[in-house]
Each structure stands twice: as structure tokens, then as C-alpha cells.
Design an enzyme around this catalytic site. Structure first.
Site, PDB file in Angstrom:
ATOM      1  N   LYS A   1      46.159   9.357 -13.006  1.00 46.09           N
ATOM      2  CA  LYS A   1      46.549   8.381 -11.981  1.00 46.09           C
ATOM      3  C   LYS A   1      47.973   7.910 -12.261  1.00 46.09           C
ATOM      4  O   LYS A   1      48.343   7.671 -13.423  1.00 46.09           O
ATOM      5  CB  LYS A   1      45.553   7.216 -12.019  1.00 46.09           C
TER       6      LYS A   1
ATOM      7  N   SER B   1      41.257   1.862  -6.004  1.00 45.45           N
ATOM      8  CA  SER B   1      42.593   2.377  -5.848  1.00 45.45           C
ATOM      9  C   SER B   1      42.806   3.785  -6.413  1.00 45.45           C
ATOM     10  O   SER B   1      43.820   4.407  -6.102  1.00 45.45           O
ATOM     11  CB  SER B   1      43.585   1.427  -6.531  1.00 45.45           C
TER      12      SER B   1
ATOM     13  N   SER C   1      38.062   0.201  -9.209  1.00 52.81           N
ATOM     14  CA  SER C   1      38.909   1.299  -8.734  1.00 52.81           C
ATOM     15  C   SER C   1      38.595   2.682  -9.276  1.00 52.81           C
ATOM     16  O   SER C   1      39.140   3.662  -8.777  1.00 52.81           O
ATOM     17  CB  SER C   1      40.370   0.986  -9.024  1.00 52.81           C
TER      18      SER C   1
HETATM   19  N1  GLN Z   1      39.820  -3.248  -5.004  1.00 54.04           N
HETATM   20  C1  GLN Z   1      40.139  -4.114  -6.093  1.00 54.04           C
HETATM   21  C2  GLN Z   1      41.472  -4.785  -5.870  1.00 54.04           C
HETATM   22  O1  GLN Z   1      42.115  -4.451  -4.918  1.00 54.04           O
HETATM   23  C3  GLN Z   1      40.092  -3.363  -7.383  1.00 54.04           C
HETATM   24  C4  GLN Z   1      41.336  -2.666  -7.730  1.00 54.04           C
HETATM   25  C5  GLN Z   1      41.255  -1.969  -9.052  1.00 54.04           C
HETATM   26  O2  GLN Z   1      40.207  -1.866  -9.664  1.00 54.04           O
HETATM   27  N2  GLN Z   1      42.411  -1.548  -9.507  1.00 54.04           N
HETATM   28  O3  GLN Z   1      41.864  -5.620  -6.628  1.00 54.04           O
END
Ligand code: GLN
Length: 494
Positions: free
Chosen positions: A80, A155, A179
Site C-alpha cells: 500500500k 482505504s 481499512s
Molecule cells: N474508514 C476509516 C476512516 O476513514 C478507516 C480508515 C483506515 O482504517 N485507514 O477513517
């Protein structure tokens, strides 16, 4: 069966019996990227073919000589793009980091390389990992390999799509509020958020430091277990990386879950959850019961406050972590301005996308004098209550079963104008981050529209072996590993 469809265990077997080589594998991953990534957009940067193949050839040569190889030797891995890689850039899918090349590899990347894995590229994500759909990327959205009109989740959407579509065998993701698990669920693969402190955060670009963890994405549970063993452990460069012993997380399949106590929170199969998702989770619980597990219901009464608490604390930490992007030290710098404060203001307005700006503003507000007690402090108190709920639950249960998300993958654009609806899709994943405990998402079936449904198995901190054991037995009993769909003729499931 094509190489890009094989699971980690099938690949390991094929490599050791000489059915194919590391060269074949890396070539297949890069060919696959070439043929499908223009539709998926899972990669921000792809590794130079010659270099990657040269690494594979070295591994093949060692194997021919009978030399010693690492546990991930020759396995194509995607990373990532918020995890630092020297020489491959790291953008966090943000304009503000355009052109930034980290001077070092993250510890997790160094460890996967030491284990013999071959990095094939850097994957797309929501900008700075803020999002649940991969639509907040300066590099454009990623598409779900199961249905090109749907999001892959976020994400770590690029990592999930890459693994599901066979562009890599394994991928690193990061999980601050879900994410790794939510995109794994949406794309029909296995995603693990390890306990806080299990994997070093050195080289992971900080979003919300008290939640951030690097996690694994793979097509089977064995791949996840081997991958996690390889990247875990203490690190003098990250004081939060724990020195609790790293275990061999792969366990043999015995067909037996006797004595394992599994709890299903009432709240997770009720209102707001798609009926077919609740049924799939019940089905998984029944399967575990027939393997001998004791299954019962429980209540996690404060979980309804998890989203509010998470988004306050995460944004507060983000507003502080992202203060470092000032146009001086990293990446983009605005041109045509004179004074330092103008450079900073213009760089930040040009460099950050709308969701990142929203979070910086919300976080700054929550930390401001006069509001701190009402917002930030209160959110931290709620966090303690959520931790207490889990402490009590783990006195009675070894693992907790929930859906990973309340719905399957939603359509591109469906939630973009409604941040709250987007945040609500994290309802089952954020509690584990608030509590610092471990959780895994794996496929447990398909919806009526033919989309993967994710099952989440949560365990107490550093009890990953139990999580992997349950996942492995369930996977073996049901043979529910989902095959990558036909991305070439990318279809629509409905
Ligand atoms: N969807 C969550 C956020 O937007 C989690 C994001 C993540 O785990 N990086 O904060």
C-alpha cells in the site's frame, strides 16, 4: 488453473515441487497487472520488470543449489502506498506527496524482503488512508474486481483489488479503523488487522497513531498467517512495537474446534445489517458449532458509540500528524508565493483533497481549547468503556463473530456526498482499533447479487493463534475460498 488464481498454499507447494519458478510467478503477476490494471486502477506504481525478474532469478538459483530460502521466497507482494519503500516513491495517494521518495524502507517491507518476497508495486488507497471506498484518491478510484461499478472498499482498496484479481499473491494494507478488513470483505479475500503493537509502524505514514496497524491481505488463511509471522515483532525504531513472542501462526487443519468459545454480539445481526449478511454470519456460526465450538450470544453495549468515538480521536490525531506537510520538507511546494506562512497555506490548500481537509478541520476543532473536554476527552472515555466491554467479553469467549460490514460492496459514487453514511460502513471494524485487539476478515459466502460477504473474527490482544485456528478450520470445512472473478471481461453483478 492459472498461476494468478492460485492461493498461497498452492503456490508454496508448486514452488517446492518445481512445478513453476519464482520467475514464472513474478512474470504472471506483472502480466496480470498489464492486462487488467487499466480497468482496476489498483496500482499507483509498478515495479520495473527487469529488476523484479532479476530478484526472482536469484531466488530460483538458490533453490536449484539447494540453498536456504526465506518463508516468502519468490512470492509477488504489493505494498500500500502509505508504507515507505526506498526507490519506489510513497504518495499516500495525495498530491501533497507527489515526487516524494522515502530514504528508507518501512520495517514491514524490510522484513518481507528478508523473507524472500518480491515487491511488484505500490497500491492505490484513499488519500492518507482516510476513507472506506478508495474514492478519495488523487490517482482516481479503484474498481471492485467483482463488479466494475462497485467500490473495492477502503482505504486499502488497491491492495484488496490487486490480491483478488491476481495481480499479487499477497499485499500489505494498513488498518486504522477497518481499512484492511472492509476492503478484504468487499473483494472476497482474507484481511488481518493484527493486535496494536504486533507489527512495527516504522515507515508507515502516520494517520492516527494510536490506531494505525499494518496488516496482511491474501487469498487464503495460510497466506495471511505466514505473512504476519514474517513481518511481526519488536523493533527498536518503534517503541509501540511489542516484544511479545512472535508465533508461527500457521496451524495444521484438524477438523476440530472443540472447546473454542465463540460469541456473537446481538447488536451485529440486528437493525441496519442486510438480512443476507446476518444469515451468512449465522451460517458461519453454525458451521463452527458443527466443528465442536460452543457458540452463544453476548452484548457489547457501548459499540453503538464506537463510530463517534473513533472519528473524533482519529481526526484529532490526524490533524496533528498531518501538520508536518508544510511544503518545506516533503513533496509538493506551492509556487508563486513569498512568505513562509503563504507557502504553507497554499501548499496545503493545493495538496490535500476535500476529505483530508475535512478531517484536519474537525480534528483541530475537537482539540481546541474550550472544546477539548466535550469532544476529545469524552471520546477517550467512551473508548475506555469499549475496552471494558471487550475485557468482559473475553472472560467468557475466545473469539467474537460479526459481519465485517453491514452491506456488501456499494456502488461507486453511492456515498461520496454523504460522509456520515460512509463512516457508518465502519461500524463493525472500528471497535477492534479502539481496543487495540486483533481481527480477521474472511469470505463467508456471496450475496444474492453475487458479491462477497465478509465474516469478522475478533480476538483479544496477541491471541492471533486462536483467530487463525478458527479461520483455518472454517475455511477448510467449507471450502469457501472465492476464486478471482473474470476481470478481463469485467462484469456487473447487479
Ligand atoms: N474508514 C476509516 C476512516 O476513514 C478507516 C480508515 C483506515 O482504517 N485507514 O477513517
Amino acid at each position: 488453473m492459472k498461476l494468478h488464481e492460485l492461493t498461497f498454499s498452492e503456490i508454496r507447494h508448486g514452488l517446492s515441487t518445481g512445478t513453476f519458478s519464482a520467475h514464472d510467478l513474478v512474470e504472471s503477476a506483472l502480466d496480470r497487472i498489464e492486462s487488467v490494471d487499466s480497468s482496476l486502477n489498483a496500482f499507483i506504481r509498478v515495479r520495473d520488470r527487469e529488476n523484479a525478474l532479476a530478484e526472482a532469478d536469484e531466488i530460483d538459483a538458490v533453490r536449484v543449489r539447494g540453498g536456504k530460502l526465506g518463508p516468502l521466497a519468490g512470492i509477488p507482494v504489493a505494498v500500500k502506498d502509505n508504507i515507505s519503500t526506498r526507490g519506489l516513491g510513497t504518495t499516500c495517494a495525495s498530491r501533497i506527496l507527489a515526487g516524494y521518495d522515502p530514504p528508507y524502507d518501512a520495517t514491514a517491507v524490510e522484513r518481507l524482503r528478508n523473507a524472500g518476497a518480491i515487491v511488484v508495486g505500490k497500491t492505490n488507497l484513499d488519500e492518507f488512508a482516510m476513507g472506506s471506498s478508495n474514492e478519495n484518491s488523487a490517482y482516481g478510484p479503484v474498481r471492485n474486481p467483482w463488479d466494475s461499478n462497485r467500490v473495492p472498499g477502503g482505504s486499502s482498496g488497491g491492495s484488496a483489488a490487486a490480491v483478488a484479481a491476481g495481480e499479487a499473491v499477497l499485499a500489505l494494507g494498513t488498518d486504522t479503523g477497518g481499512s484492511v478488513r472492509q476492503p478484504a470483505g468487499f473483494c472476497g479475500i482474507v484481511g488481518v488487522k493484527p493486535s496494536y503493537g504486533r507489527v512495527s509502524r516504522y515507515g508507515l505514514v502516520a494517520f492516527a497513531s494510536s490506531f494505525d496497524q499494518i496488516g496482511t491481505m491474501s487469498r487464503d488463511v495460510e497466506g495471511a498467517a505466514e505473512f504476519l509471522t514474517a513481518i511481526s515483532g519488536s523493533d527498536h525504531r518503534d517503541a509501540t512495537a511489542s516484544d511479545v513472542d512472535v508465533q508461527q501462526y500457521t496451524s495444521p487443519v484438524t477438523g476440530d474446534l472443540r472447546g473454542v468459545r465463540i460469541g456473537i454480539p446481538q447488536e451485529s445481526i440486528g437493525e441496519g445489517v442486510d438480512r443476507e449478511i446476518a444469515e451468512a454470519v449465522q451460517g458461519a456460526a453454525d458451521a463452527m458449532r458443527s466443528l465442536g465450538a460452543d457458540v452463544d450470544t453476548l452484548s457489547l453495549e457501548h459499540s453503538k458509540y464506537a463510530i463517534a468515538s473513533y472519528y473524533l480521536i482519529a481526526d484529532a490525531e490526524a490533524s496533528s500528524n498531518l501538520a508536518r506537510y508544510d511544503g518545506v520538507k516533503y513533496g509538493h511546494r506551492a509556487s508563486g508565493v513569498g512568505e513562509l506562512d503563504e507557502i504553507i497555506a497554499k501548499t496545503r490548500s493545493e495538496g490535500f483533497g476535500p476529505e483530508v481537509k475535512r478531517r484536519i478541520m474537525l480534528g483541530t476543532y475537537a482539540l481546541a481549547a474550550g472544546y477539548y473536554d466535550d469532544y476529545y476527552l469524552r471520546a477517550q472515555r467512551v473508548r475506555s468503556l469499549i475496552v471494558d466491554d471487550f475485557t468482559r467479553a473475553f472472560e467468557r469467549f475466545d473469539a467474537i463473530l460479526t459481519p465485517t460490514s453491514p452491506t456488501p460492496a456499494f456502488r461507486l459514487g453511492e456515498h461520496v456526498d454523504d460522509p456520515l453514511a460512509m463512516y457508518l460502513s465502519d461500524i463493525f471494524t472500528v471497535p477492534a482499533n479502539l481496543a487495540g485487539i486483533a481481527a480477521l476478515s474472511m469470505p463467508c459466502g456471496l450475496s444474492g447479487a453475487g458479491l462477497p460477504i465478509g465474516l469478522q473474527i475478533t480476538v483479544d490482544r496477541f491471541v492471533e493463534p486462536t483467530m487463525f485456528r478458527i479461520a483455518r478450520e472454517y475455511e477448510a470445512a467449507l471450502d469457501l475460498r472465492l476464486r478471482a472473478p473474470d476481470v478481463n471481461g469485467m462484469g456487473q453483478c447487479g
